[in-house]
Design a protein around this motif. Structure first.
Motif, mmCIF file in Angstrom:
data_model
loop_
_atom_site.group_PDB
_atom_site.id
_atom_site.type_symbol
_atom_site.label_atom_id
_atom_site.label_comp_id
_atom_site.label_asym_id
_atom_site.label_seq_id
_atom_site.Cartn_x
_atom_site.Cartn_y
_atom_site.Cartn_z
ATOM 1 N N CYS A 284 0.856 -1.195 0.000
ATOM 2 C CA CYS A 284 0.000 0.000 0.000
ATOM 3 C C CYS A 284 0.892 1.245 0.000
ATOM 4 O O CYS A 284 1.707 1.429 0.893
ATOM 5 C CB CYS A 284 -0.901 -0.008 1.230
ATOM 6 S SG CYS A 284 -1.903 1.476 1.352
ATOM 7 N N PRO A 285 0.767 2.115 -1.027
ATOM 8 C CA PRO A 285 1.711 3.240 -1.135
ATOM 9 C C PRO A 285 1.614 4.225 0.017
ATOM 10 O O PRO A 285 2.574 4.923 0.321
ATOM 11 C CB PRO A 285 1.326 3.905 -2.466
ATOM 12 C CG PRO A 285 -0.043 3.432 -2.770
ATOM 13 C CD PRO A 285 -0.205 2.090 -2.130
ATOM 14 N N THR A 286 0.459 4.307 0.679
ATOM 15 C CA THR A 286 0.358 5.258 1.792
ATOM 16 C C THR A 286 0.398 4.538 3.134
ATOM 17 O O THR A 286 0.276 5.185 4.179
ATOM 18 C CB THR A 286 -0.949 6.077 1.705
ATOM 19 O OG1 THR A 286 -2.054 5.170 1.739
ATOM 20 C CG2 THR A 286 -1.006 6.901 0.453
ATOM 21 N N GLY A 287 0.568 3.235 3.126
ATOM 22 C CA GLY A 287 0.633 2.475 4.375
ATOM 23 C C GLY A 287 -0.619 2.652 5.222
ATOM 24 O O GLY A 287 -0.542 2.783 6.445
ATOM 25 N N CYS A 288 -1.784 2.654 4.578
ATOM 26 C CA CYS A 288 -3.010 2.953 5.331
ATOM 27 C C CYS A 288 -3.814 1.702 5.683
ATOM 28 O O CYS A 288 -4.978 1.789 6.038
ATOM 29 C CB CYS A 288 -3.868 3.950 4.559
ATOM 30 S SG CYS A 288 -4.672 3.268 3.119
ATOM 31 N N MET A 289 -3.180 0.525 5.567
ATOM 32 C CA MET A 289 -3.930 -0.711 5.847
ATOM 33 C C MET A 289 -3.217 -1.523 6.916
ATOM 34 O O MET A 289 -2.001 -1.450 7.063
ATOM 35 C CB MET A 289 -3.995 -1.585 4.594
ATOM 36 C CG MET A 289 -4.433 -0.863 3.355
ATOM 37 S SD MET A 289 -4.395 -1.944 1.920
ATOM 38 C CE MET A 289 -5.921 -2.800 2.144
ATOM 39 N N ARG A 290 -4.011 -2.318 7.648
ATOM 40 C CA ARG A 290 -3.383 -3.335 8.493
ATOM 41 C C ARG A 290 -4.293 -4.550 8.585
ATOM 42 O O ARG A 290 -5.522 -4.448 8.432
ATOM 43 C CB ARG A 290 -3.027 -2.783 9.859
ATOM 44 C CG ARG A 290 -4.211 -2.500 10.752
ATOM 45 C CD ARG A 290 -3.730 -2.158 12.156
ATOM 46 N NE ARG A 290 -4.838 -1.559 12.882
ATOM 47 C CZ ARG A 290 -4.699 -0.624 13.798
ATOM 48 N NH1 ARG A 290 -3.506 -0.158 14.101
ATOM 49 N NH2 ARG A 290 -5.747 -0.146 14.428
ATOM 50 N N TYR A 291 -3.651 -5.696 8.830
ATOM 51 C CA TYR A 291 -4.394 -6.946 8.978
ATOM 52 C C TYR A 291 -3.979 -7.563 10.303
ATOM 53 O O TYR A 291 -2.840 -7.993 10.474
ATOM 54 C CB TYR A 291 -4.048 -7.891 7.810
ATOM 55 C CG TYR A 291 -4.860 -9.170 7.816
ATOM 56 C CD1 TYR A 291 -6.233 -9.149 7.554
ATOM 57 C CD2 TYR A 291 -4.267 -10.402 8.088
ATOM 58 C CE1 TYR A 291 -6.981 -10.314 7.557
ATOM 59 C CE2 TYR A 291 -5.007 -11.569 8.082
ATOM 60 C CZ TYR A 291 -6.370 -11.520 7.832
ATOM 61 O OH TYR A 291 -7.124 -12.674 7.833
ATOM 62 N N GLU A 292 -4.919 -7.544 11.262
ATOM 63 C CA GLU A 292 -4.615 -8.071 12.592
ATOM 64 C C GLU A 292 -5.789 -8.892 13.086
ATOM 65 O O GLU A 292 -6.959 -8.508 12.887
ATOM 66 C CB GLU A 292 -4.368 -6.915 13.570
ATOM 67 C CG GLU A 292 -2.921 -6.460 13.589
ATOM 68 C CD GLU A 292 -2.704 -5.227 14.456
ATOM 69 O OE1 GLU A 292 -1.661 -4.590 14.288
ATOM 70 O OE2 GLU A 292 -3.590 -4.910 15.281
ATOM 71 N N ASP A 293 -5.477 -9.963 13.728
ATOM 72 C CA ASP A 293 -6.497 -10.854 14.301
ATOM 73 C C ASP A 293 -7.591 -11.201 13.290
ATOM 74 O O ASP A 293 -8.789 -11.167 13.594
ATOM 75 C CB ASP A 293 -7.139 -10.215 15.547
ATOM 76 C CG ASP A 293 -6.079 -9.823 16.561
ATOM 77 O OD1 ASP A 293 -5.072 -10.553 16.678
ATOM 78 O OD2 ASP A 293 -6.247 -8.769 17.208
#
Lengths: 437, 79
Positions: A284-293
């Motif tokens: 993601c070019p803006t680092g606006c995602m995360r995947y947790e749990d």
């Protein structure tokens, strides 16, 4: 035996790719045999002469085509490009070899019957050689003589309900992606807008009065399949302003390997098991995602609509529901000043009939460019010369951070006197009370 | 301005330059007419329709000339 020996052209057939030379030879042979008994209206050996003149150009290291010409159909300044050979005695078949541009149907949808009819017309009245949907997007008929032009135009318009496209200093044939007809990513109906604006701006398309060419291109989403952002003076790129729709169950299914990523594309080799962190989150070019749990989260305010996550997991992610388009201005290929990408002008606009807001932007830009543009100056060059701020002024668009390249590191704002309360004039005595000389 | 006056203005101006130039940009015609582009376009289109002017196109750029003048026209008539 071939009319002209073409050893240099023959060499082009030896590479790994299909060669246009093979296509030319095939057409030359078909015309020579004439199995369908066509009453050719231009020389039967036109394709052989075309190969001959091209071979000569390779040999001489120079072109044997003259520059442009005075041909057209009545009332139209575009759609026909005069091409004359400067070796007409040696190659009489291509003494006149004019190009005609045919306005492709929106989204390039047509039936095989329609295509066959166009090809039959072109075999009969032209060289039979075409260039389908090249960089102009339209259908290009390569090579006919002056007397055939009106005949072809009459048949196109009366029998096939088909108009000529744009060329020269006018609006070029508007071009769009396949849009909502086949693509679930399309954020607006590209075909409807392309078709509407083509009809609306017939005068601009056919009667050149611009400083130079002007292109509209319509992309349904930021994947930009017609590359509008790289080559259209005004590009309309589909986008959304709410949140990317997430189906968390489908995300889990991708992670578990139940769905192939990228809708099965790039599956030619084994890339190992799908890794959402590596292939989506870290990309993601803006680092606006995360995947947790087992849950995917997106900070939509930071999203730049690059489409990567949606492309990788199309069953899990979809563009938001509040859809429209962004309008970018000034893209062009090189010639003067080098290639330029489009600059964002309208971050979001709803695409709804009767498209009045869109037309307002277009016409304000045209008025400015027609007035201020130098001869052969593209919109992007005028924008560079007079400044993006001027473009905002003439379109009456308020500046927003999206207009600034790197707004977080570029705080420079140019204020005009009328924009500052109290103006630039100051009471020097009052100033000196607080500030020494 | 009526069409006739516009025709006269353009024809006279282009004929004056005939020795050195046979093709003109739209902006040249606009300057001769002294009008805004959109207004000038109406008169220029009419002149094309009337057969006073004709288009010349390189494929990328379009220019205007008095009908039948210029090197290109001469080449055409040789055929």
């Amino acid at each position: 035996m071939a009319k002209h020996q073409t050893p240099l052209l023959d060499q082009l057939e030896s590479g790994p790719w299909p060669s246009f030379v093979s296509d030319l030879k095939q057409e030359a042979e078909a015309r020579a045999k004439n199995e369908r008994n066509i009453e050719y209206q231009i020389p039967q050996d036109v394709v052989e002469d075309l190969m001959g003149v091209l071979e000569l150009s390779y040999k001489d290291g120079t072109t044997h085509w003259k520059h442009g010409g005075i041909v057209g159909v009545f009332g139209y300044g575009g759609g026909v490009i005069g091409r004359y050979c400067d070796q007409p005695e040696q190659f009489p078949g291509v003494a006149h070899f004019h190009t005609m541009r045919v306005n492709q149907p929106a989204g390039k949808f047509y039936t095989t019957k329609y295509l066959k009819e166009l090809c039959d017309l072109w075999e009969f009245r032209g060289s039979g050689l075409t260039n389908m949907h090249g960089s102009t997007g339209d259908i290009i008929f390569l090579g006919t003589t002056t007397p055939q032009l009106e005949e072809i135009f009459y048949e196109l318009t009366h029998k096939h309900n088909q108009d000529l496209g744009g060329s020269g200093s006018n609006l070029r044939t508007p071009s769009d992606c396949i849009g909502q007809a086949r693509c679930e990513y399309a954020c607006y109906d590209t075909q409807a807008l392309c078709h509407y604006l083509t009809n609306e701006y017939q005068d601009e398309l056919h009667r050149p009065a611009f400083p130079y060419k002007f292109k509209f291109k319509f992309d349904g989403c930021p994947n930009c399949c017609v590359a509008s952002i790289a080559r259209a003076d005004l590009s309309f790129v589909g986008t959304w302003r709410d949140e990317i729709q997430i189906d968390q169950e489908a995300v889990k299914a991708y992670v578990a390997g139940e769905f192939p990523p990228n809708a099965g594309a790039h599956a030619g080799r084994d890339w190992g098991p799908f890794d959402i962190q590596k292939e989506v989150i870290d990309r993601c070019p803006t680092g606006c995602m995360r995947y947790e749990d087992g849950k995917l989260e997106i900070n939509n305010r930071e999203c730049t609509r690059c489409m990567h996550c949606i492309n990788v997991m199309p069953r899990a992610l979809k563009p938001g529901k509040d859809r429209g388009c962004s309008i970018l201005a000034g893209a062009k290929a090189p010639i003067l000043d080098g290639a330029q990408m489009g600059s964002l002008l309208v971050p979001f606009i709803k695409v709804e009939e009767p498209y009045d807001e869109i037309k307002e932007v277009i016409e304000a830009i045209w008025d400015w460019w027609m007035e201020e543009g130098k001869n052969r100056e593209r919109l992007g060059e005028l924008m560079k010369r007079q400044g993006f701020q001027k473009l905002l002024e003439v379109t009456n668009i308020k500046p927003v951070p999206q207009h600034v390249q790197e707004p977080r590191t570029n705080p420079y704002i140019f204020w005009k006197e009328e924009e500052v309360p109290g103006g630039f004039e100051r009471d020097i005595k009052e100033f000196r009370k607080h500030h020494q000389r | 301005m009526d069409q006739e006056t516009a025709n006269k203005l353009v024809v006279e101006a282009l004929q004056k330059k005939q020795k050195t130039k046979s093709k003109f940009y739209f902006s040249d015609l606009q300057d001769i007419l002294g009008m805004k582009p959109r207004e000038a376009k109406k008169y220029v289109n009419k002149m094309v329709e009337m057969g006073i002017l004709e288009f010349w196109s390189s494929g990328s750029t379009t220019m205007y000339g008095l009908k039948g003048t210029g090197k290109q026209a001469a080449a055409e008539h040789e055929d």
